[in-house]
Design a protein around this motif. Sequence first.
Motif, mmCIF file in Angstrom:
data_model
loop_
_atom_site.group_PDB
_atom_site.id
_atom_site.type_symbol
_atom_site.label_atom_id
_atom_site.label_comp_id
_atom_site.label_asym_id
_atom_site.label_seq_id
_atom_site.Cartn_x
_atom_site.Cartn_y
_atom_site.Cartn_z
ATOM 1 N N ALA A 63 -5.464 -11.694 -6.275
ATOM 2 C CA ALA A 63 -4.038 -11.352 -6.172
ATOM 3 C C ALA A 63 -3.669 -10.179 -7.086
ATOM 4 O O ALA A 63 -2.850 -9.330 -6.720
ATOM 5 C CB ALA A 63 -3.192 -12.569 -6.514
ATOM 6 N N GLY A 64 -4.281 -10.105 -8.270
ATOM 7 C CA GLY A 64 -3.985 -9.013 -9.195
ATOM 8 C C GLY A 64 -4.412 -7.667 -8.605
ATOM 9 O O GLY A 64 -3.688 -6.676 -8.685
ATOM 10 N N LEU A 65 -5.579 -7.661 -8.017
ATOM 11 C CA LEU A 65 -6.091 -6.437 -7.390
ATOM 12 C C LEU A 65 -5.198 -6.042 -6.206
ATOM 13 O O LEU A 65 -4.903 -4.858 -6.003
ATOM 14 C CB LEU A 65 -7.535 -6.664 -6.942
ATOM 15 N N ALA A 66 -4.752 -7.027 -5.444
ATOM 16 C CA ALA A 66 -3.856 -6.761 -4.302
ATOM 17 C C ALA A 66 -2.556 -6.120 -4.790
ATOM 18 O O ALA A 66 -2.050 -5.183 -4.169
ATOM 19 C CB ALA A 66 -3.568 -8.057 -3.547
ATOM 20 N N ARG A 67 -2.030 -6.617 -5.913
ATOM 21 C CA ARG A 67 -0.785 -6.034 -6.453
ATOM 22 C C ARG A 67 -1.020 -4.584 -6.872
ATOM 23 O O ARG A 67 -0.194 -3.707 -6.604
ATOM 24 C CB ARG A 67 -0.290 -6.847 -7.662
ATOM 25 N N ARG A 68 -2.165 -4.318 -7.508
ATOM 26 C CA ARG A 68 -2.459 -2.941 -7.936
ATOM 27 C C ARG A 68 -2.639 -2.022 -6.726
ATOM 28 O O ARG A 68 -2.216 -0.868 -6.745
ATOM 29 C CB ARG A 68 -3.696 -2.917 -8.843
ATOM 30 N N LEU A 69 -3.247 -2.529 -5.679
ATOM 31 C CA LEU A 69 -3.437 -1.716 -4.473
ATOM 32 C C LEU A 69 -2.097 -1.420 -3.811
ATOM 33 O O LEU A 69 -1.842 -0.297 -3.354
ATOM 34 C CB LEU A 69 -4.382 -2.434 -3.498
ATOM 35 N N GLN A 70 -1.203 -2.432 -3.791
ATOM 36 C CA GLN A 70 0.126 -2.211 -3.209
ATOM 37 C C GLN A 70 0.897 -1.169 -4.022
ATOM 38 O O GLN A 70 1.555 -0.286 -3.458
ATOM 39 C CB GLN A 70 0.907 -3.533 -3.161
ATOM 40 N N ALA A 71 0.784 -1.249 -5.358
ATOM 41 C CA ALA A 71 1.467 -0.279 -6.230
ATOM 42 C C ALA A 71 0.936 1.137 -5.986
ATOM 43 O O ALA A 71 1.698 2.111 -5.968
ATOM 44 C CB ALA A 71 1.293 -0.679 -7.697
ATOM 45 N N PHE A 72 -0.349 1.241 -5.767
ATOM 46 C CA PHE A 72 -0.987 2.536 -5.466
ATOM 47 C C PHE A 72 -0.419 3.118 -4.163
ATOM 48 O O PHE A 72 -0.102 4.307 -4.082
ATOM 49 C CB PHE A 72 -2.502 2.294 -5.348
ATOM 50 N N ARG A 73 -0.251 2.258 -3.162
ATOM 51 C CA ARG A 73 0.323 2.702 -1.885
ATOM 52 C C ARG A 73 1.781 3.134 -2.064
ATOM 53 O O ARG A 73 2.227 4.135 -1.506
ATOM 54 C CB ARG A 73 0.242 1.584 -0.846
ATOM 55 N N THR A 74 2.523 2.347 -2.828
ATOM 56 C CA THR A 74 3.943 2.643 -3.046
ATOM 57 C C THR A 74 4.105 3.992 -3.741
ATOM 58 O O THR A 74 4.980 4.789 -3.382
ATOM 59 C CB THR A 74 4.585 1.520 -3.892
ATOM 60 N N LYS A 75 3.222 4.246 -4.726
ATOM 61 C CA LYS A 75 3.272 5.530 -5.442
ATOM 62 C C LYS A 75 3.045 6.696 -4.472
ATOM 63 O O LYS A 75 3.727 7.726 -4.549
ATOM 64 C CB LYS A 75 2.188 5.520 -6.532
ATOM 65 N N GLN A 76 2.107 6.530 -3.559
ATOM 66 C CA GLN A 76 1.852 7.599 -2.574
ATOM 67 C C GLN A 76 3.061 7.800 -1.667
ATOM 68 O O GLN A 76 3.439 8.941 -1.349
ATOM 69 C CB GLN A 76 0.656 7.236 -1.702
ATOM 70 N N ALA A 77 3.674 6.701 -1.258
ATOM 71 C CA ALA A 77 4.855 6.799 -0.384
ATOM 72 C C ALA A 77 5.991 7.492 -1.123
ATOM 73 O O ALA A 77 6.683 8.358 -0.558
ATOM 74 C CB ALA A 77 5.284 5.402 0.068
ATOM 75 N N ASP A 78 6.173 7.139 -2.408
ATOM 76 C CA ASP A 78 7.238 7.759 -3.206
ATOM 77 C C ASP A 78 7.025 9.275 -3.316
ATOM 78 O O ASP A 78 7.981 10.049 -3.281
ATOM 79 C CB ASP A 78 7.295 7.136 -4.608
ATOM 80 N N ALA A 79 5.762 9.683 -3.465
ATOM 81 C CA ALA A 79 5.456 11.114 -3.581
ATOM 82 C C ALA A 79 5.835 11.854 -2.300
ATOM 83 O O ALA A 79 6.368 12.972 -2.335
ATOM 84 C CB ALA A 79 3.976 11.311 -3.903
ATOM 85 N N VAL A 80 5.587 11.223 -1.145
ATOM 86 C CA VAL A 80 5.955 11.855 0.134
ATOM 87 C C VAL A 80 7.474 11.954 0.245
ATOM 88 O O VAL A 80 8.023 13.001 0.612
ATOM 89 C CB VAL A 80 5.369 11.067 1.327
ATOM 90 N N LYS A 81 8.156 10.847 -0.130
ATOM 91 C CA LYS A 81 9.629 10.832 -0.013
ATOM 92 C C LYS A 81 10.265 11.871 -0.918
ATOM 93 O O LYS A 81 11.307 12.450 -0.592
ATOM 94 C CB LYS A 81 10.163 9.438 -0.380
ATOM 95 N N ALA A 82 9.646 12.120 -2.084
ATOM 96 C CA ALA A 82 10.232 13.043 -3.068
ATOM 97 C C ALA A 82 9.832 14.494 -2.807
ATOM 98 O O ALA A 82 10.340 15.413 -3.470
ATOM 99 C CB ALA A 82 9.795 12.641 -4.477
ATOM 100 N N ALA A 83 8.961 14.720 -1.837
ATOM 101 C CA ALA A 83 8.439 16.076 -1.615
ATOM 102 C C ALA A 83 9.542 17.020 -1.159
ATOM 103 O O ALA A 83 10.364 16.677 -0.302
ATOM 104 C CB ALA A 83 7.320 16.029 -0.584
ATOM 105 N N LYS A 84 9.583 18.196 -1.756
ATOM 106 C CA LYS A 84 10.547 19.235 -1.359
ATOM 107 C C LYS A 84 9.775 20.373 -0.701
ATOM 108 O O LYS A 84 8.809 20.879 -1.278
ATOM 109 C CB LYS A 84 11.269 19.776 -2.604
ATOM 110 N N LEU A 85 10.184 20.746 0.492
ATOM 111 C CA LEU A 85 9.526 21.868 1.172
ATOM 112 C C LEU A 85 10.224 23.161 0.781
ATOM 113 O O LEU A 85 11.432 23.172 0.494
ATOM 114 C CB LEU A 85 9.578 21.659 2.684
ATOM 115 N N PRO A 86 9.477 24.284 0.748
ATOM 116 C CA PRO A 86 10.089 25.549 0.314
ATOM 117 C C PRO A 86 11.148 26.044 1.313
ATOM 118 O O PRO A 86 11.004 25.833 2.515
ATOM 119 C CB PRO A 86 8.914 26.516 0.250
ATOM 120 N N GLU A 87 12.214 26.640 0.764
ATOM 121 C CA GLU A 87 13.236 27.266 1.621
ATOM 122 C C GLU A 87 12.695 28.566 2.181
ATOM 123 O O GLU A 87 11.926 29.267 1.531
ATOM 124 C CB GLU A 87 14.489 27.588 0.786
#
Length: 169
Positions: free
Chosen positions: A143-167
């Motif tokens: 279960a601990g490893l599963a939580r760390r893997l989920q956190a890793f996925r969430t971090k990647q998703a957050d990076a995509v959501k926060a991405a700014k494309l150039p004007e």
Amino acid sequence: MATRKATAPLVSIVMGSSNDWDVMQHAARQLKDFGVPYEARALSAHRTPELLAEYVKKRIEGGTQCFIAGAGGAAHLAGVVASLTILPVLAVPIPSKHLGGLDSLLSMVQMPKGIPVATFAIGDGGSANAGLFAVAMLALNDAGLARRLQAFRTKQADAVKAAKLPELS
Ligand code: RP5
């Protein structure tokens, strides 16, 4: 029956040549970052066949849960490892000098019916994903490893959501 010491490797990484380490280190990196005990060895299906068979047997007895095998060219390493164990074998095609790793990919992915290997993408990304896939398998019972893997996925998703494309100018 397989037994394991507390620090015994849960994942065994094998590669056909020490020259494959540049790619295979990406699998090792994921395992290390997730705190999964692993071992990495250069062992060849055609240069050191007996030693490879001995190693696979030793690791099975030591309680390893899966093998990651990286090889290039006529890449039979993963298939040979899979012939020696019913544990899951994850195959990483190494980019080759003349055919860019397409040879390695086709050699691995075209295993005849009955002895499967799970083949990943050619090169660094495939190697990292093999490590992540091993983490996902182990997380089924940790279960601990599963939580760390989920956190890793969430971090990647957050990076995509926060991405700014150039004007455009
Ligand atoms: C394979 O042959 C290895 O996996 C490696 O990718 C390739 C070439 O090996 P070296 O000649 O670089 O040792 O067995």
